[in-house]
Design a protein around this motif. Structure first.
Motif, mmCIF file in Angstrom:
data_model
loop_
_atom_site.group_PDB
_atom_site.id
_atom_site.type_symbol
_atom_site.label_atom_id
_atom_site.label_comp_id
_atom_site.label_asym_id
_atom_site.label_seq_id
_atom_site.Cartn_x
_atom_site.Cartn_y
_atom_site.Cartn_z
ATOM 1 N N MET A 160 -10.688 4.989 1.008
ATOM 2 C CA MET A 160 -10.098 3.657 1.247
ATOM 3 C C MET A 160 -11.196 2.695 1.700
ATOM 4 S SD MET A 160 -7.024 2.284 1.333
ATOM 5 C CE MET A 160 -6.135 0.940 2.004
ATOM 6 N N LYS A 161 -11.343 1.640 0.959
ATOM 7 C CA LYS A 161 -12.310 0.600 1.324
ATOM 8 C C LYS A 161 -11.550 -0.719 1.436
ATOM 9 C CE LYS A 161 -16.128 3.083 0.677
ATOM 10 N NZ LYS A 161 -16.957 3.473 1.767
ATOM 11 N N LEU A 162 -12.235 -1.720 2.011
ATOM 12 C CA LEU A 162 -11.551 -3.000 2.184
ATOM 13 C C LEU A 162 -11.119 -3.588 0.846
ATOM 14 C CD1 LEU A 162 -13.640 -4.733 4.984
ATOM 15 C CD2 LEU A 162 -11.415 -3.669 5.176
ATOM 16 N N LEU A 197 0.847 -1.201 0.000
ATOM 17 C CA LEU A 197 0.000 0.000 0.000
ATOM 18 C C LEU A 197 0.880 1.249 0.000
ATOM 19 C CD1 LEU A 197 -2.762 -0.991 2.603
ATOM 20 C CD2 LEU A 197 -2.850 -1.205 0.119
ATOM 21 N N ASN A 246 -10.025 -2.089 -1.671
ATOM 22 C CA ASN A 246 -8.781 -1.479 -2.147
ATOM 23 C C ASN A 246 -7.575 -2.273 -1.641
ATOM 24 O OD1 ASN A 246 -10.479 1.481 -1.547
ATOM 25 N ND2 ASN A 246 -9.723 0.952 -3.564
ATOM 26 N N ILE A 247 -7.684 -2.771 -0.411
ATOM 27 C CA ILE A 247 -6.569 -3.540 0.168
ATOM 28 C C ILE A 247 -6.382 -4.834 -0.636
ATOM 29 C CG2 ILE A 247 -5.734 -4.725 2.248
ATOM 30 C CD1 ILE A 247 -7.505 -2.748 3.866
ATOM 31 N N GLU A 298 -15.231 8.626 1.998
ATOM 32 C CA GLU A 298 -13.962 8.774 1.271
ATOM 33 C C GLU A 298 -13.468 10.221 1.223
ATOM 34 O OE1 GLU A 298 -12.431 6.385 -1.545
ATOM 35 O OE2 GLU A 298 -14.096 4.981 -1.730
ATOM 36 N N GLN A 322 -12.093 10.964 4.502
ATOM 37 C CA GLN A 322 -10.839 10.206 4.644
ATOM 38 C C GLN A 322 -9.697 10.968 3.983
ATOM 39 O OE1 GLN A 322 -10.699 6.135 3.306
ATOM 40 N NE2 GLN A 322 -12.549 5.550 4.383
ATOM 41 N N ALA A 346 -10.494 2.815 7.001
ATOM 42 C CA ALA A 346 -11.210 1.895 6.113
ATOM 43 C C ALA A 346 -12.289 1.126 6.869
ATOM 44 C CB ALA A 346 -10.229 0.923 5.472
#
Lengths: 222, 385
Positions: B1-3, A100, B5-6, A117, A120, A111
Motif C-alpha cells: 500500500m502506497k499513497l 478502499l 494507491n489511495i 509491501e 505489509q 502506508a
C-alpha cells in the motif's frame, strides 16, 4: 511508571456566546496491559476524554503523558508520529474509507509507516485472519455487515501492533451477538499484551474490564 | 500500500465525482484547443490568401546607376548595362536559416530582342512558380507548356496585332502564342513571357538569371532577418523586402492571435475557478476521511500528496480528453465558419500544451484545497464523525 498519566486535565469548548466545559480536572493513570472501560451517559465527556488521551484533542489545561512523553508538548506532526507508533484507534461507526477494500483499509496505517509491501501483506493477512475476514479481503466496506465493518476497523487499529488501543463505542451500532464477538476479540488482544481503553455507555460490555472510569458531567466520579 | 494507491483508488471507485471534476477541465481545455485550432486554420487561411498577392522579397544584381523610371514611365534613357546572377547559385536561397519560411522562389531572365524591327522585352520564367506567385494574371488561353510556347502582354498583343495561336520569330527561334494576358496596368502588359531555358538561349544568356522574386511566409520570422540571410548568400545582389505586403500579413495574423489569446485567458480563468470550486467541494466532503487519515498517523504532507496526486491524474486525463474533444469541435466548426478551410489535423505541440495546461490548472486549483485539507485539525475533522 505508568503507561498513561492523565494529570489534572480540563477541556473547555468556547462557543460564540457560551463556554462548554467538557472535562473538569481529571486525574488518573493507566498501566500497561490494563483493559480500562470509560463509562458515562451521552454528553458526559467520555469521547472527549478518549480523544485527549489519543493526542487528537488538546486539553485546555493539564497534561497527558504516554510512556513519560508529554503528548501535548509535542508538535502536531510529532503527535501524528506518536499516534502512528503507539496508538490504534477504533472509531465510533467504524469510519472505514469507502473506496478502499478491506485489505487496503487495513494496510492504511502502514502506508505512511515506511513498511515494505511484502511485510505489509504479511502483517495485513495476519490481522485479517485474526478478525476472521480472510475470505472478504477484496470487498468494499459497503458490501460488509456492521459486525464485519467493525472487525475491519479493529484490524486497521491493531495492524501496526500499537501498545495502546483506544475504542470509541465499538459495539454501539451492533446487535448483541455481534457485540459479544467484538468484545471477545478485544479481550483476546488485551490478553496478548495490548492496553485497551474502551468508551461505552453499556456496562454489560465491561464485565471483564480490569477497571472502569465513570464520567459524569465532565468529572471522574470514582 | 502506497499513497498513490489511495489516490488512484479514489479516482477509480468514485467515478461520478471525478467525472464532474473532469467536466470542468474538459470545458476549459477543449475550448482552448478548439480556439487554437481555429486560430491556426484562420491564420493559415489568411496567410494563403495574402500570399496570393505575390512575392514579398526581390533579389536583383547590385547596380551603380539609379533607376530613372516612375510609374512605368522611363525618363532619360535605359540602363542597358544589366548585371546577372549565375543560375547555379540560385539554390543557395534555400540554404538560409529561415528556409522553412520560404514559399515560391521564382527566378527569371530579362532581355531585349527585336520583333518586326521593334524592341520588345522578353521575360523567361518557370511557369509553374510564376503562376503560383501571380494569382491576379488573367490568362486568356493556355499556359505555355513547351519550350517554343509563349504568352504575350496585352499591349504587346495590341501593338503587334497578335492573338492566341499566332507564331512569332524572336531571335532565330519561332514561338507559338498560347495565351494573351488580360490588361493588368502593370509592366507585364508590355512584355513577352516564355520558358526560362528557351529565352536564356534566345537572348544568348544561357545559365544566367536577371532577378528572383521570392514569396516568404512570415509567421514567427522577421522578414528583415530573411533579407539579411539572403543578402549574405549573394554579396553582389541587392535584396529588397516589400514591407507593405509583409506588414499587412503580420498584422492580420497578429490581430487574430491576440483575439484568440484573450479568449483563451478568459476560458483558463473560468476553467480554473470551476476546478477550484469542485476541488474545494471535494475536500470539504472528505473532511471526515482526512480526519481519519490524520488520526491514524498521516502527516500533513501525506494528505497533500494524496490530493495533489489525484489532481495530477485528473489533469492528465482532462488534458487528453479535452484535446481530443477540442479537435473534434474544431473539425466540425472550421468548415462552417471558413468556407474552403478544413481542420489541420492532430498537432503534437497543441496536445502537449493541452496536457501541460490541464495539469497546471488542476494542480494550481487544488493547491489551496490540499493545503486546507492537510492543515485540518484532526479533532475538528473527527467532530464530523
Amino acid at each position: 511508571m505508568h503507561l498513561i498519566e492523565v494529570n489534572n486535565i480540563s477541556k473547555i469548548y468556547n462557543g460564540k456566546r457560551t463556554k462548554v466545559t467538557a472535562i473538569k480536572h481529571m486525574d488518573f493513570h493507566i498501566d500497561d496491559g490494563e483493559f480500562v472501560g470509560i463509562m458515562g451517559q451521552s454528553g458526559s465527556g467520555k469521547s472527549t476524554l478518549l480523544s485527549i488521551i489519543g493526542g487528537l484533542n488538546k486539553p485546555s489545561d493539564g497534561e497527558v503523558l504516554i510512556d513519560t512523553l508529554d503528548v501535548y508538548g509535542l508538535s502536531s506532526e510529532q503527535r501524528t508520529d506518536l499516534r502512528s507508533e503507539y496508538i490504534g484507534i477504533i472509531f465510533q461507526s467504524f469510519q472505514l474509507i469507502p473506496y478502499l477494500t478491506v485489505d487496503e483499509n487495513v494496510k492504511l496505517p502502514m502506508a505512511v509507516a515506511g513498511i515494505k509491501e511484502k511485510k505489509q501483506k504479511e502483517m495485513a493477512d495476519s490481522v485479517i485472519e485474526k478478525v476472521g475476514l480472510s475470505d472478504k479481503k477484496t470487498m468494499l466496506p459497503d458490501q460488509l455487515s456492521g459486525g464485519e465493518q467493525e472487525r475491519v476497523a479493529i484490524a486497521r487499529a491493531i495492524v501496526n501492533n500499537p501498545p495502546i488501543l483506544l475504542a470509541d463505542e465499538p459495539t454501539g451500532n451492533l446487535d448483541s451477538q455481534t457485540s459479544s464477538e467484538i468484545m471477545d476479540l478485544l479481550h483476546d488482544l488485551n490478553k496478548k499484551g495490548q492496553t485497551v481503553i474502551m468508551v461505552t455507555h453499556n456496562e454489560n460490555m465491561l464485565k471483564n474490564a480490569t477497571r472502569i472510569i465513570r464520567v459524569q458531567d465532565g468529572l471522574c466520579v470514582n | 500500500m502506497k499513497l498513490y494507491n489511495i489516490s488512484l483508488n479514489n479516482i477509480k471507485r468514485r467515478k461520478a465525482k471525478i467525472v464532474f471534476l473532469l467536466f470542468g477541465l474538459l470545458i476549459g481545455i477543449s475550448t482552448i484547443v478548439a480556439l487554437l485550432s481555429v486560430s491556426e486554420s484562420m491564420g493559415r487561411d489568411i496567410e494563403e490568401k495574402l500570399n496570393k498577392f505575390g512575392a514579398n522579397i526581390v533579389l536583383m544584381p547590385k547596380s551603380d546607376t539609379l533607376s530613372l523610371t516612375y510609374g512605368g514611365m522611363t525618363v532619360g534613357g535605359v540602363n542597358l548595362e544589366i548585371k546577372e546572377f549565375n543560375e547555379s547559385d540560385i539554390p543557395k536561397i534555400k540554404e538560409i536559416k529561415n528556409s522553412k519560411n520560404l514559399g515560391s522562389v521564382a527566378p527569371k531572365i530579362l532581355g531585349i530582342t527585336k520583333l518586326n524591327n521593334k524592341d520588345v522585352l522578353l521575360m523567361g520564367v518557370d511557369f509553374e512558380k510564376e503562376v503560383s506567385l501571380k494569382s491576379w494574371w488573367m490568362i486568356q488561353g493556355k499556359i505555355p507548356e513547351k519550350a517554343n510556347e509563349i504568352m504575350v502582354g496585352n499591349d504587346v498583343a495590341n501593338v503587334f496585332k497578335l492573338s492566341q495561336g499566332d507564331t512569332v520569330k524572336l531571335g532565330k527561334i519561332d514561338y507559338r502564342i498560347t495565351a494573351v494576358l488580360g490588361e493588368s496596368g502593370s509592366s507585364e502588359d508590355d512584355i513577352i513571357i516564355g520558358d526560362l531555358k528557351s529565352f536564356q538561349k534566345a537572348l544568348n544568356k544561357e545559365g544566367k538569371i536577371s532577378m528572383v522574386e521570392i514569396a516568404a511566409f512570415c509567421r514567427g520570422c522577421p522578414i528583415s532577418d530573411m533579407v539579411l540571410q539572403i543578402a549574405e548568400k549573394f554579396p553582389d545582389g541587392k535584396v529588397t523586402a516589400l514591407k507593405q505586403s509583409v506588414m499587412s500579413k503580420m498584422q492580420s495574423v497578429d490581430t487574430f492571435k491576440t483575439f484568440t489569446f484573450g479568449i483563451a485567458v478568459l476560458v483558463v480563468i473560468i476553467g480554473s475557478l470551476l476546478v477550484f470550486v469542485t476541488m474545494m467541494g471535494s475536500v470539504n466532503e472528505r473532511t471526515r476521511e482526512i480526519g481519519i487519515f490524520r488520526a491514524i498517523g498521516f502527516r500533513k504532507a501525506h494528505v497533500m500528496q494524496i490530493i495533489l496526486l489525484e489532481a495530477l491524474v485528473v489533469g492528465v486525463l482532462g488534458g487528453i480528453i479535452g484535446y481530443i474533444t477540442g479537435c473534434l469541435i474544431a473539425k466540425v466548426f472550421i468548415p462552417l465558419v471558413m468556407e474552403g478551410s478544413s481542420f489541420a489535423g492532430l498537432n503534437y505541440e497543441t496536445s502537449i500544451i493541452a496536457i501541460v495546461l490541464s495539469v497546471s490548472l488542476s494542480i494550481i486549483a487544488s493547491l489551496y484545497p490540499a493545503f486546507k485539507a492537510s492543515n485540518l485539525d484532526p479533532s475538528e475533522a473527527l467532530r464530523a464523525l
